[in-house]
Write a protein that holds these residues in place. Structure first.
Motif, PDB file in Angstrom:
ATOM      1  N   ILE A   1       3.725  -8.457  -3.367  1.00  0.00           N
ATOM      2  CA  ILE A   1       2.805  -7.335  -3.113  1.00  0.00           C
ATOM      3  C   ILE A   1       1.696  -7.765  -2.170  1.00  0.00           C
ATOM      4  CG2 ILE A   1       1.059  -5.852  -4.188  1.00  0.00           C
ATOM      5  CD1 ILE A   1       2.955  -5.779  -6.673  1.00  0.00           C
ATOM      6  N   ARG A   2       1.091  -8.913  -2.431  1.00  0.00           N
ATOM      7  CA  ARG A   2       0.012  -9.427  -1.568  1.00  0.00           C
ATOM      8  C   ARG A   2       0.511  -9.576  -0.133  1.00  0.00           C
ATOM      9  NH1 ARG A   2      -1.710 -13.896   0.863  1.00  0.00           N
ATOM     10  NH2 ARG A   2      -3.933 -14.364   0.914  1.00  0.00           N
ATOM     11  N   THR A   3       1.666 -10.207   0.021  1.00  0.00           N
ATOM     12  CA  THR A   3       2.229 -10.426   1.356  1.00  0.00           C
ATOM     13  C   THR A   3       2.469  -9.101   2.069  1.00  0.00           C
ATOM     14  OG1 THR A   3       3.262 -12.480   0.636  1.00  0.00           O
ATOM     15  CG2 THR A   3       4.171 -11.441   2.615  1.00  0.00           C
ATOM     16  N   LEU A   4       3.070  -8.140   1.364  1.00  0.00           N
ATOM     17  CA  LEU A   4       3.373  -6.854   1.990  1.00  0.00           C
ATOM     18  C   LEU A   4       2.119  -6.043   2.289  1.00  0.00           C
ATOM     19  CD1 LEU A   4       6.599  -5.951   0.033  1.00  0.00           C
ATOM     20  CD2 LEU A   4       6.408  -6.533   2.464  1.00  0.00           C
ATOM     21  N   LEU A   5       1.120  -6.108   1.412  1.00  0.00           N
ATOM     22  CA  LEU A   5      -0.135  -5.387   1.683  1.00  0.00           C
ATOM     23  C   LEU A   5      -0.830  -5.927   2.930  1.00  0.00           C
ATOM     24  CD1 LEU A   5      -1.615  -4.820  -1.890  1.00  0.00           C
ATOM     25  CD2 LEU A   5      -0.736  -3.091  -0.310  1.00  0.00           C
ATOM     26  N   LEU A   6      -0.663  -7.203   3.198  1.00  0.00           N
ATOM     27  CA  LEU A   6      -1.238  -7.786   4.411  1.00  0.00           C
ATOM     28  C   LEU A   6      -0.354  -7.536   5.642  1.00  0.00           C
ATOM     29  CD1 LEU A   6      -2.426 -11.158   2.855  1.00  0.00           C
ATOM     30  CD2 LEU A   6      -3.874  -9.234   3.568  1.00  0.00           C
ATOM     31  N   LEU A   7       0.950  -7.475   5.428  1.00  0.00           N
ATOM     32  CA  LEU A   7       1.897  -7.307   6.527  1.00  0.00           C
ATOM     33  C   LEU A   7       1.981  -5.870   7.040  1.00  0.00           C
ATOM     34  CD1 LEU A   7       4.210  -8.450   8.304  1.00  0.00           C
ATOM     35  CD2 LEU A   7       5.747  -8.012   6.370  1.00  0.00           C
ATOM     36  N   MET A   8       1.994  -4.906   6.136  1.00  0.00           N
ATOM     37  CA  MET A   8       2.225  -3.506   6.540  1.00  0.00           C
ATOM     38  C   MET A   8       1.212  -2.992   7.568  1.00  0.00           C
ATOM     39  SD  MET A   8       5.063  -2.635   5.141  1.00  0.00           S
ATOM     40  CE  MET A   8       5.192  -0.873   5.006  1.00  0.00           C
ATOM     41  N   PRO A   9      -0.090  -3.224   7.404  1.00  0.00           N
ATOM     42  CA  PRO A   9      -1.022  -2.737   8.447  1.00  0.00           C
ATOM     43  C   PRO A   9      -0.766  -3.380   9.815  1.00  0.00           C
ATOM     44  CG  PRO A   9      -2.212  -3.267   6.436  1.00  0.00           C
ATOM     45  CD  PRO A   9      -0.807  -3.771   6.254  1.00  0.00           C
TER      46      PRO A   9
ATOM     47  N   LEU B   1      12.255   0.046   1.070  1.00  0.00           N
ATOM     48  CA  LEU B   1      11.256   0.691   1.936  1.00  0.00           C
ATOM     49  C   LEU B   1      11.148   2.182   1.641  1.00  0.00           C
ATOM     50  CD1 LEU B   1      11.821  -1.029   5.404  1.00  0.00           C
ATOM     51  CD2 LEU B   1       9.966  -1.403   3.785  1.00  0.00           C
ATOM     52  N   GLU B   2      12.280   2.840   1.402  1.00  0.00           N
ATOM     53  CA  GLU B   2      12.258   4.270   1.069  1.00  0.00           C
ATOM     54  C   GLU B   2      11.533   4.511  -0.257  1.00  0.00           C
ATOM     55  OE1 GLU B   2      16.353   5.745   3.302  1.00  0.00           O
ATOM     56  OE2 GLU B   2      16.465   5.073   1.216  1.00  0.00           O
ATOM     57  N   THR B   3      11.743   3.635  -1.227  1.00  0.00           N
ATOM     58  CA  THR B   3      11.051   3.759  -2.515  1.00  0.00           C
ATOM     59  C   THR B   3       9.551   3.569  -2.319  1.00  0.00           C
ATOM     60  OG1 THR B   3      12.971   2.977  -3.731  1.00  0.00           O
ATOM     61  CG2 THR B   3      10.845   2.807  -4.856  1.00  0.00           C
ATOM     62  N   TYR B   4       9.167   2.584  -1.533  1.00  0.00           N
ATOM     63  CA  TYR B   4       7.739   2.364  -1.260  1.00  0.00           C
ATOM     64  C   TYR B   4       7.117   3.616  -0.633  1.00  0.00           C
ATOM     65  CZ  TYR B   4       3.451   0.950   0.951  1.00  0.00           C
ATOM     66  OH  TYR B   4       2.147   0.913   1.348  1.00  0.00           O
ATOM     67  N   GLU B   5       7.788   4.157   0.381  1.00  0.00           N
ATOM     68  CA  GLU B   5       7.247   5.342   1.049  1.00  0.00           C
ATOM     69  C   GLU B   5       7.108   6.504   0.067  1.00  0.00           C
ATOM     70  OE1 GLU B   5       8.141   8.610   4.515  1.00  0.00           O
ATOM     71  OE2 GLU B   5       9.769   7.710   3.373  1.00  0.00           O
TER      72      GLU B   5
END
Length: 148
Positions: free
Chosen positions: A7-15, A135-139
């Protein structure tokens, strides 16, 4: 990797990823048309799946037909898109990318397509399916959170 580390990695990566998508340069041939990242999905569907109706585009883009109709109207007035009557049902209008702009649209989308190909090719079909479904679930969940 734990769930929290992921989660930490993705929260930093997505922006960073979103910022890079917004900075994909629009090809010179298309710059005068006031295209924005929101047009990428509409043009991608037309490029990859071919001509379709406004209602089909709205369903795929998950927006109201009126929203798509406004975008299509604007882009067709500028010559980026073409509209023609459906031969089977003259009440329907078929939308397509204008032939003279097809290569430029393809060039605009190709950088992202090349990056996704490099990321997805090493994966098995099952891994690719899991990645896309994740990714679809996240969206879907992020959208649901915004509404509650």
């Amino acid at each position: 990797m734990s769930v929290d580390e992921g989660i930490r990695t993705l929260l930093l990566l997505m922006p960073r990823m979103a910022g890079r998508v917004k900075r994909i340069p629009i090809p010179e041939q298309l710059r005068s048309f006031s295209l924005a990242p929101r047009h990428l999905s509409l043009l991608a569907y037309l490029l990859f799946d071919g001509p379709m109706t406004v209602n089909e585009l709205a369903r795929l883009l998950q927006v109201a037909p009126a929203t798509v109709s406004l975008m299509v109207g604007d882009l067709s007035r500028q010559g980026v898109l073409e509209r023609r009557e459906d031969e089977q049902d003259r009440r329907r209008t078929i939308v397509s990318i204008a032939e003279q702009h097809r290569d430029a649209v393809d060039a605009w989308l190709s950088a992202g397509a090349k990056a996704w190909r490099k990321a997805l090719e090493p994966l098995t079909p099952e891994q690719r399916r899991l990645f896309v479904e994740t990714l679809e679930t996240y969206e879907r969940e992020a959208t649901a959170e915004g509404r509650s």
